[in-house]
Design an enzyme around this catalytic site. Structure first.
Site, PDB file in Angstrom:
ATOM      1  N   ASN A  43       2.424  10.600   2.737  1.00 35.99           N
ATOM      2  CA  ASN A  43       3.523  10.012   1.982  1.00 35.99           C
ATOM      3  C   ASN A  43       3.095   9.774   0.543  1.00 35.99           C
ATOM      4  O   ASN A  43       1.929   9.502   0.245  1.00 35.99           O
ATOM      5  CB  ASN A  43       4.068   8.736   2.639  1.00 35.99           C
ATOM      6  N   GLU A  45       4.444   7.641  -2.693  1.00 38.11           N
ATOM      7  CA  GLU A  45       5.368   6.661  -3.263  1.00 38.11           C
ATOM      8  C   GLU A  45       5.224   6.642  -4.785  1.00 38.11           C
ATOM      9  O   GLU A  45       4.284   7.216  -5.337  1.00 38.11           O
ATOM     10  CB  GLU A  45       5.048   5.274  -2.678  1.00 38.11           C
ATOM     11  N   CYS A  54       8.277  10.950   2.385  1.00 37.82           N
ATOM     12  CA  CYS A  54       7.486  10.767   3.606  1.00 37.82           C
ATOM     13  C   CYS A  54       6.440  11.869   3.790  1.00 37.82           C
ATOM     14  O   CYS A  54       6.550  12.971   3.229  1.00 37.82           O
ATOM     15  CB  CYS A  54       8.401  10.774   4.824  1.00 37.82           C
ATOM     16  N   GLU A  56       5.991  13.675   6.396  1.00 31.58           N
ATOM     17  CA  GLU A  56       6.573  14.863   7.025  1.00 31.58           C
ATOM     18  C   GLU A  56       7.162  15.796   5.972  1.00 31.58           C
ATOM     19  O   GLU A  56       7.073  17.017   6.084  1.00 31.58           O
ATOM     20  CB  GLU A  56       7.676  14.451   8.017  1.00 31.58           C
ATOM     21  N   CYS A  90      13.666  12.379   8.015  1.00 26.64           N
ATOM     22  CA  CYS A  90      12.648  13.358   8.443  1.00 26.64           C
ATOM     23  C   CYS A  90      13.053  14.051   9.733  1.00 26.64           C
ATOM     24  O   CYS A  90      12.728  15.219   9.940  1.00 26.64           O
ATOM     25  CB  CYS A  90      11.289  12.681   8.601  1.00 26.64           C
TER      26      CYS A  90
HETATM   27  N1  THU Z   1       6.875   7.014   6.121  1.00 25.40           N
HETATM   28  C1  THU Z   1       6.436   8.277   6.384  1.00 25.40           C
HETATM   29  O1  THU Z   1       5.728   8.885   5.571  1.00 25.40           O
HETATM   30  N2  THU Z   1       6.804   8.852   7.547  1.00 25.40           N
HETATM   31  C2  THU Z   1       7.515   8.231   8.524  1.00 25.40           C
HETATM   32  O2  THU Z   1       7.771   8.836   9.551  1.00 25.40           O
HETATM   33  C3  THU Z   1       7.927   6.835   8.351  1.00 25.40           C
HETATM   34  C4  THU Z   1       7.724   6.246   7.011  1.00 25.40           C
HETATM   35  C5  THU Z   1       6.452   6.385   4.860  1.00 25.40           C
HETATM   36  C6  THU Z   1       7.517   6.214   3.811  1.00 25.40           C
HETATM   37  C7  THU Z   1       6.954   5.081   2.983  1.00 25.40           C
HETATM   38  O3  THU Z   1       6.059   5.635   2.027  1.00 25.40           O
HETATM   39  C8  THU Z   1       6.157   4.262   3.979  1.00 25.40           C
HETATM   40  O4  THU Z   1       5.954   5.091   5.109  1.00 25.40           O
HETATM   41  C9  THU Z   1       6.824   2.977   4.410  1.00 25.40           C
HETATM   42  O5  THU Z   1       8.109   3.223   4.850  1.00 25.40           O
END
Ligand code: THU
Length: 134
Positions: A43, A45, A54, A56, A90
């Site tokens: 992920n 941010e 995310c 994925e 996702c």
């Molecule tokens: N996140 C993912 O990368 N994949 C998921 O399946 C669930 C959430 C990330 C998004 C964000 O950067 C952090 O987790 C908190 O939501």
């Protein structure tokens, strides 16, 4: 079912590179394609919080950039006590490239927690076939 070692190792390694200073929730994802190759992503941010994406999605981007498009296995790895199943967006993105039977290995840092089929996570999915014949 067990989580494949290669996918688990790739997700662990890429999760270490997650850019998650705002949520402090690092995620690693790994996809296996029909050719047998694996693609990992974390992920990412940023300070404009809704603009992050995310793990994925990162993995899907790498897969598509490499010219692949058929996902046969998915693995997601995150911390916390709960199962980190793919979020709603996702699930839709994965459904674009994977079938309802595709296994999704939900892992914690210690290893596999649960394997579910994508179709269990995303029943009655809207997919490319909905646009056929329109
Ligand atoms: N996140 C993912 O990368 N994949 C998921 O399946 C669930 C959430 C990330 C998004 C964000 O950067 C952090 O987790 C908190 O939501």
């Amino acid at each position: 079912m067990t989580a494949p070692d290669d996918m688990l190792a790739a997700a662990r390694a890429v999760r270490a590179n997650a850019h998650a200073p705002y949520s402090s929730f690092a995620v690693g994802a790994c996809l296996r394609t029909a050719s047998g190759r694996i693609f990992a992503g974390c992920n990412v941010e940023n300070s404009a919080y809704p603009q992050g994406w995310c793990a994925e999605v990162s993995a899907i981007g790498s897969m598509v950039a490499a010219g692949e498009s058929r996902i046969v296995e998915v693995l997601v790895l995150a911390g916390g006590d709960e199962l980190c199943t793919p979020c709603g967006g996702c699930r839709q993105a994965l459904s674009e490239f994977a079938g309802p039977e595709t296994p999704v290995h939900v892992c914690g840092p210690e290893g596999l927690r649960k394997t579910v089929a994508l179709g269990e996570l995303m029943p009655y999915a809207f997919g490319p076939e909905n646009l056929e014949g329109t």
